[in-house]
Scaffold this motif. Structure first.
Motif, PDB file in Angstrom:
ATOM      1  N   LEU A   1      61.208  40.730  51.058  1.00 35.22           N
ATOM      2  CA  LEU A   1      60.807  41.512  52.225  1.00 35.22           C
ATOM      3  C   LEU A   1      59.303  41.780  52.207  1.00 35.22           C
ATOM      4  O   LEU A   1      58.764  42.259  51.206  1.00 35.22           O
ATOM      5  N   GLU A   2      58.622  41.467  53.314  1.00 37.85           N
ATOM      6  CA  GLU A   2      57.187  41.733  53.452  1.00 37.85           C
ATOM      7  C   GLU A   2      56.959  42.494  54.757  1.00 37.85           C
ATOM      8  O   GLU A   2      57.493  42.117  55.793  1.00 37.85           O
ATOM      9  N   TYR A   3      56.141  43.555  54.689  1.00 38.94           N
ATOM     10  CA  TYR A   3      55.876  44.366  55.871  1.00 38.94           C
ATOM     11  C   TYR A   3      54.501  44.994  55.745  1.00 38.94           C
ATOM     12  O   TYR A   3      53.898  45.023  54.665  1.00 38.94           O
ATOM     13  N   GLU A   4      53.984  45.515  56.871  1.00 44.64           N
ATOM     14  CA  GLU A   4      52.661  46.125  56.889  1.00 44.64           C
ATOM     15  C   GLU A   4      52.728  47.642  56.726  1.00 44.64           C
ATOM     16  O   GLU A   4      52.022  48.213  55.914  1.00 44.64           O
TER      17      GLU A   4
ATOM     18  N   VAL B   1      64.388  53.696  58.063  1.00 46.10           N
ATOM     19  CA  VAL B   1      62.966  53.380  58.098  1.00 46.10           C
ATOM     20  C   VAL B   1      62.702  52.277  59.116  1.00 46.10           C
ATOM     21  O   VAL B   1      63.555  51.424  59.348  1.00 46.10           O
ATOM     22  N   SER B   2      61.529  52.332  59.731  1.00 44.90           N
ATOM     23  CA  SER B   2      61.070  51.271  60.621  1.00 44.90           C
ATOM     24  C   SER B   2      59.922  50.565  59.925  1.00 44.90           C
ATOM     25  O   SER B   2      58.914  51.190  59.577  1.00 44.90           O
ATOM     26  N   LEU B   3      60.075  49.270  59.703  1.00 51.81           N
ATOM     27  CA  LEU B   3      59.044  48.480  59.035  1.00 51.81           C
ATOM     28  C   LEU B   3      58.294  47.655  60.071  1.00 51.81           C
ATOM     29  O   LEU B   3      58.906  46.955  60.873  1.00 51.81           O
ATOM     30  N   SER B   4      56.959  47.741  60.046  1.00 53.20           N
ATOM     31  CA  SER B   4      56.138  46.916  60.930  1.00 53.20           C
ATOM     32  C   SER B   4      55.988  45.544  60.296  1.00 53.20           C
ATOM     33  O   SER B   4      55.462  45.424  59.193  1.00 53.20           O
ATOM     34  N   VAL B   5      56.469  44.541  60.988  1.00 52.08           N
ATOM     35  CA  VAL B   5      56.420  43.168  60.469  1.00 52.08           C
ATOM     36  C   VAL B   5      55.712  42.279  61.486  1.00 52.08           C
ATOM     37  O   VAL B   5      55.477  42.675  62.627  1.00 52.08           O
ATOM     38  N   SER B   6      55.395  41.087  61.070  1.00 51.81           N
ATOM     39  CA  SER B   6      54.715  40.144  61.961  1.00 51.81           C
ATOM     40  C   SER B   6      55.664  39.665  63.057  1.00 51.81           C
ATOM     41  O   SER B   6      56.887  39.792  62.953  1.00 51.81           O
ATOM     42  N   SER B   7      55.101  39.094  64.104  1.00 46.72           N
ATOM     43  CA  SER B   7      55.895  38.565  65.206  1.00 46.72           C
ATOM     44  C   SER B   7      56.747  37.389  64.717  1.00 46.72           C
ATOM     45  O   SER B   7      56.303  36.582  63.906  1.00 46.72           O
TER      46      SER B   7
ATOM     47  N   SER C   1      58.142  42.376  65.646  1.00 47.85           N
ATOM     48  CA  SER C   1      57.342  43.594  65.406  1.00 47.85           C
ATOM     49  C   SER C   1      57.988  44.675  64.543  1.00 47.85           C
ATOM     50  O   SER C   1      57.365  45.156  63.625  1.00 47.85           O
ATOM     51  N   ASN C   2      59.238  45.113  64.786  1.00 47.41           N
ATOM     52  CA  ASN C   2      59.833  46.197  63.994  1.00 47.41           C
ATOM     53  C   ASN C   2      61.209  45.823  63.454  1.00 47.41           C
ATOM     54  O   ASN C   2      62.066  45.359  64.195  1.00 47.41           O
TER      55      ASN C   2
ATOM     56  N   VAL D   1      63.100  49.779  49.167  1.00 46.55           N
ATOM     57  CA  VAL D   1      61.987  49.048  49.761  1.00 46.55           C
ATOM     58  C   VAL D   1      60.720  49.425  49.024  1.00 46.55           C
ATOM     59  O   VAL D   1      60.332  50.590  49.021  1.00 46.55           O
ATOM     60  N   SER D   2      60.079  48.441  48.397  1.00 36.73           N
ATOM     61  CA  SER D   2      58.846  48.753  47.659  1.00 36.73           C
ATOM     62  C   SER D   2      57.614  48.363  48.450  1.00 36.73           C
ATOM     63  O   SER D   2      57.622  47.611  49.355  1.00 36.73           O
TER      64      SER D   2
END
Length: 199
Positions: free
Chosen positions: A99-102, A111-117, A179-180, A198-199
């Motif tokens: 998992l990768e997120y901003e 939780v809401s994770l901001s991710v790329s499109s 996005s989310n 989630v780290s």
């Protein structure tokens, strides 16, 4: 030359018959074990009322983890199909990501994770898909019951790659998100802190 070809045909037919008979034997043994377990439980329930109460309270009051049962079964008896493990060994996963997120922000019970499109969502841990459908505020949700007993909700999924009762492995491709990505972690009816997972 002709005798050599006929011997090879005979040997290959003989090997396929042996494989088929070992397959039937394996299925018969597993089926017999299941029948014996069910009959034993029914006998105990019929004879002893105290055990009957314990078994029914265990079945109806607890959240049974089918992912944990599946993991235990595979460890002790192997795959459900006798040749399933050989097929898995010969196949290597194409998609195996983490998992990768901003950014991470608290959202409802998770939780809401901001991710790329068009982010490809990986599965966090091995488990079984127990729900796949719409939930208010989360969009399309896939709930995976992990082998550790935690139910993970993956929300806002598009182009879902799994279906109900699929067994999924860690890092496998679950679906796509724009996005989310919403995540909720739940065990025994209680919501858990996302920071543990989630780290």
């Amino acid at each position: 030359m002709y005798e050599y070809k006929s011997i090879n045909k005979y040997l290959s037919k003989n090997k396929s018959k042996k494989r088929f008979s070992s397959f039937l034997y394996s299925v018969f043994i597993k089926l017999l074990i299941c029948v014996l377990i069910v009959v034993s439980v029914l006998i105990v329930v019929k004879i002893d009322k105290k055990s009957s109460g314990k078994i029914s309270s265990f079945l109806y009051d607890n959240n049974i983890s089918f992912a944990r049962i599946n993991k235990w079964y595979n460890e002790h008896f192997g795959d459900i199909l006798p040749f399933g493990s050989e097929a898995k060994d010969s196949v290597t996963p194409v998609f195996s990501e983490s998992l990768e997120y901003e950014n991470a922000n608290i959202y409802k019970d998770g939780v809401s994770l901001s991710v790329s499109s068009s982010y490809l969502v990986p599965v966090l841990n091995d488990g079984i898909v127990v729900f796949c459908g719409e939930k208010e505020g989360y969009g399309l949700v896939v709930i995976i019951q992990q082998s550790d007993g935690v139910d993970v909700w993956y929300g806002n999924i598009e182009n879902c790659n799994v279906k109900l009762y699929d067994y999924v492995s860690k890092g496998e491709f679950l679906g796509e998100v724009n996005s989310n990505l919403y995540l909720v972690f739940q065990k025994d009816g209680k919501y858990l802190d996302y920071k543990e997972f989630v780290s």
